[in-house]
Motif scaffolding. Structure first.
Motif, PDB file in Angstrom:
ATOM      1  N   PRO B  26      17.786  -7.638 -11.977  1.00 14.01           N
ATOM      2  CA  PRO B  26      17.549  -8.888 -11.245  1.00 14.01           C
ATOM      3  C   PRO B  26      18.628  -9.172 -10.195  1.00 14.01           C
ATOM      4  CG  PRO B  26      17.223  -9.219 -13.605  1.00 14.01           C
ATOM      5  CD  PRO B  26      17.766  -7.827 -13.441  1.00 14.01           C
ATOM      6  N   VAL B  27      19.863  -8.768 -10.492  1.00 15.84           N
ATOM      7  CA  VAL B  27      20.926  -8.912  -9.487  1.00 15.84           C
ATOM      8  C   VAL B  27      21.559  -7.541  -9.288  1.00 15.84           C
ATOM      9  CG1 VAL B  27      23.039 -10.109  -8.816  1.00 15.84           C
ATOM     10  CG2 VAL B  27      21.360 -11.274 -10.279  1.00 15.84           C
ATOM     11  N   MET B  28      21.334  -6.964  -8.121  1.00 16.23           N
ATOM     12  CA  MET B  28      21.770  -5.589  -7.845  1.00 16.23           C
ATOM     13  C   MET B  28      22.623  -5.600  -6.580  1.00 16.23           C
ATOM     14  SD  MET B  28      21.393  -2.414  -8.915  1.00 16.23           S
ATOM     15  CE  MET B  28      22.493  -1.181  -8.207  1.00 16.23           C
ATOM     16  N   PRO B  82      28.817  -4.642   1.844  1.00 16.04           N
ATOM     17  CA  PRO B  82      27.889  -4.701   0.706  1.00 16.04           C
ATOM     18  C   PRO B  82      26.512  -5.279   1.063  1.00 16.04           C
ATOM     19  CG  PRO B  82      29.374  -6.574   0.653  1.00 16.04           C
ATOM     20  CD  PRO B  82      29.829  -5.707   1.797  1.00 16.04           C
ATOM     21  N   GLN B  83      25.576  -5.051   0.138  1.00 14.43           N
ATOM     22  CA  GLN B  83      24.240  -5.620   0.252  1.00 14.43           C
ATOM     23  C   GLN B  83      23.803  -6.108  -1.126  1.00 14.43           C
ATOM     24  OE1 GLN B  83      21.429  -2.964   2.081  1.00 14.43           O
ATOM     25  NE2 GLN B  83      22.838  -2.346   3.709  1.00 14.43           N
ATOM     26  N   LEU B  84      23.326  -7.340  -1.148  1.00 15.80           N
ATOM     27  CA  LEU B  84      22.909  -7.932  -2.431  1.00 15.80           C
ATOM     28  C   LEU B  84      21.396  -8.105  -2.487  1.00 15.80           C
ATOM     29  CD1 LEU B  84      23.789  -9.324  -5.123  1.00 15.80           C
ATOM     30  CD2 LEU B  84      23.748 -11.502  -3.847  1.00 15.80           C
ATOM     31  N   TYR B  85      20.831  -7.687  -3.615  1.00 13.96           N
ATOM     32  CA  TYR B  85      19.416  -7.943  -3.911  1.00 13.96           C
ATOM     33  C   TYR B  85      19.325  -8.851  -5.129  1.00 13.96           C
ATOM     34  CZ  TYR B  85      17.510  -4.509  -0.657  1.00 13.96           C
ATOM     35  OH  TYR B  85      17.136  -3.843   0.477  1.00 13.96           O
ATOM     36  N   VAL B  86      18.441  -9.854  -5.045  1.00  8.37           N
ATOM     37  CA  VAL B  86      18.176 -10.721  -6.197  1.00  8.37           C
ATOM     38  C   VAL B  86      16.662 -10.776  -6.390  1.00  8.37           C
ATOM     39  CG1 VAL B  86      18.342 -13.056  -7.140  1.00  8.37           C
ATOM     40  CG2 VAL B  86      20.258 -12.103  -5.855  1.00  8.37           C
ATOM     41  N   GLY B  87      16.223 -10.492  -7.602  1.00 11.04           N
ATOM     42  CA  GLY B  87      14.792 -10.493  -7.883  1.00 11.04           C
ATOM     43  C   GLY B  87      14.036  -9.522  -6.997  1.00 11.04           C
ATOM     44  N   GLY B  88      14.676  -8.408  -6.670  1.00 10.82           N
ATOM     45  CA  GLY B  88      14.025  -7.383  -5.859  1.00 10.82           C
ATOM     46  C   GLY B  88      14.008  -7.676  -4.375  1.00 10.82           C
ATOM     47  N   GLY B  92      21.350 -10.450   1.546  1.00  6.59           N
ATOM     48  CA  GLY B  92      22.218 -10.314   2.704  1.00  6.59           C
ATOM     49  C   GLY B  92      23.508  -9.616   2.337  1.00  6.59           C
ATOM     50  N   GLY B  93      24.454  -9.686   3.266  1.00 10.96           N
ATOM     51  CA  GLY B  93      25.765  -9.100   3.052  1.00 10.96           C
ATOM     52  C   GLY B  93      26.780 -10.185   2.708  1.00 10.96           C
ATOM     53  N   CYS B  94      28.027  -9.856   2.904  1.00 14.63           N
ATOM     54  CA  CYS B  94      29.112 -10.738   2.469  1.00 14.63           C
ATOM     55  C   CYS B  94      29.053 -12.129   3.119  1.00 14.63           C
ATOM     56  CB  CYS B  94      30.442 -10.061   2.790  1.00 14.63           C
ATOM     57  SG  CYS B  94      31.866 -10.993   2.275  1.00 14.63           S
ATOM     58  N   ASP B  95      28.775 -12.188   4.423  1.00 11.92           N
ATOM     59  CA  ASP B  95      28.765 -13.497   5.103  1.00 11.92           C
ATOM     60  C   ASP B  95      27.688 -14.405   4.529  1.00 11.92           C
ATOM     61  OD1 ASP B  95      30.619 -12.490   6.907  1.00 11.92           O
ATOM     62  OD2 ASP B  95      29.049 -11.803   8.269  1.00 11.92           O
ATOM     63  N   ILE B  96      26.479 -13.849   4.392  1.00  8.50           N
ATOM     64  CA  ILE B  96      25.345 -14.660   3.940  1.00  8.50           C
ATOM     65  C   ILE B  96      25.554 -15.077   2.491  1.00  8.50           C
ATOM     66  CG2 ILE B  96      22.884 -14.529   3.365  1.00  8.50           C
ATOM     67  CD1 ILE B  96      22.450 -13.034   5.991  1.00  8.50           C
ATOM     68  N   VAL B  97      26.021 -14.146   1.661  1.00  7.60           N
ATOM     69  CA  VAL B  97      26.278 -14.467   0.254  1.00  7.60           C
ATOM     70  C   VAL B  97      27.331 -15.576   0.164  1.00  7.60           C
ATOM     71  CG1 VAL B  97      27.223 -13.570  -1.916  1.00  7.60           C
ATOM     72  CG2 VAL B  97      25.556 -12.211  -0.619  1.00  7.60           C
ATOM     73  N   THR B  98      28.365 -15.471   0.983  1.00  7.22           N
ATOM     74  CA  THR B  98      29.426 -16.479   0.965  1.00  7.22           C
ATOM     75  C   THR B  98      28.896 -17.839   1.407  1.00  7.22           C
ATOM     76  OG1 THR B  98      31.076 -14.788   1.451  1.00  7.22           O
ATOM     77  CG2 THR B  98      31.719 -17.055   1.861  1.00  7.22           C
TER      78      THR B  98
END
Lengths: 95, 120
Positions: B26-28, B82-88, B92-98
């Motif tokens: 779910p969080v990759m 980095p790249q984050l996936y949630v629920g498939g 986004g990357g670091c800026d968007i996650v932040t």
């Protein structure tokens, strides 16, 4: 892909101004802070922060905004641009 | 170490690997280094945020696998790690996650996707 010999910051400014007609554009070269680690090149010009305010971002999600910038800068990524910290806003949004 | 365009085709085994990872977890997070030893400040920051949220997450180290490193860029149409996936879904990357963490949207997204911190 064609990269002109001016500095990458100058090229970023030229490309972004043309593509986004920004009301604000701040470009910071952070390469020195990343010197010596993976992705940093001896001549620097690898890591940048950009604050870009443009009417083109109205109605776009965060990912869409970043993709627009990535697409505009595709040649720079292919040519060694390694990291790009983006703050992307429409004119009415706070930075 | 770019040298590739974003328009190329991801090779099939890598694409299948990524698809199954983002489906199974779910969080990759695709990152440089590991959650314990991040090898890039941007990757480290995303690990720190996920750890702070207390959600379980899985990571893949792109530095150990050149095909994955290029493949994830093409898969996501996103040129950096980095790249984050949630629920498939790509977040986004670091800026968007932040930004999403700071505004509370990331926690909301986790809840919407049914990702919760494990019971104490």
């Amino acid at each position: 892909m064609q990269l002109t010999p001016e500095s990458r910051a100058e090229r970023l400014r030229t490309v972004l101004e043309r593509a986004f007609t920004p009301t604000r554009l701040d470009i910071t070269d952070d390469s020195a802070r990343h010197a010596g680690h993976a992705g940093a090149a001896p001549g620097g010009q690898t890591h940048y922060s950009v604050v870009l305010v443009s009417p083109r971002f109205r109605g776009c999600s965060r990912v869409e905004r970043s993709r627009l910038v990535h697409q505009a800068l595709e040649a720079e990524f292919a040519g060694g641009l390694h990291a790009l910290a983006l703050t992307l806003r429409a004119p009415e949004e706070p930075t | 170490m770019s040298g590739t365009t974003m328009s190329g085709q991801t090779n099939e085994p890598v694409r299948d690997r990524i698809q199954s990872e983002i489906t199974a977890n779910p969080v990759m997070l695709y990152m440089k280094g590991t959650a314990m030893f991040p090898q890039c400040g941007f990757s480290a920051r995303v690990v720190q945020i996920l750890t702070h949220l207390g959600v379980p997450f899985q990571t893949a180290n792109v530095l150990e696998d050149m095909a994955l490193r290029e493949g994830i860029k093409q898969f996501s149409n996103w040129p950096t790690i980095p790249q984050l996936y949630v629920g498939g879904e790509f977040v986004g990357g670091c800026d968007i996650v932040t930004e999403m963490f700071q505004s509370g949207e990331l926690e909301t997204l986790m809840q919407e996707k049914g990702v919760s911190r494990p019971a104490a």
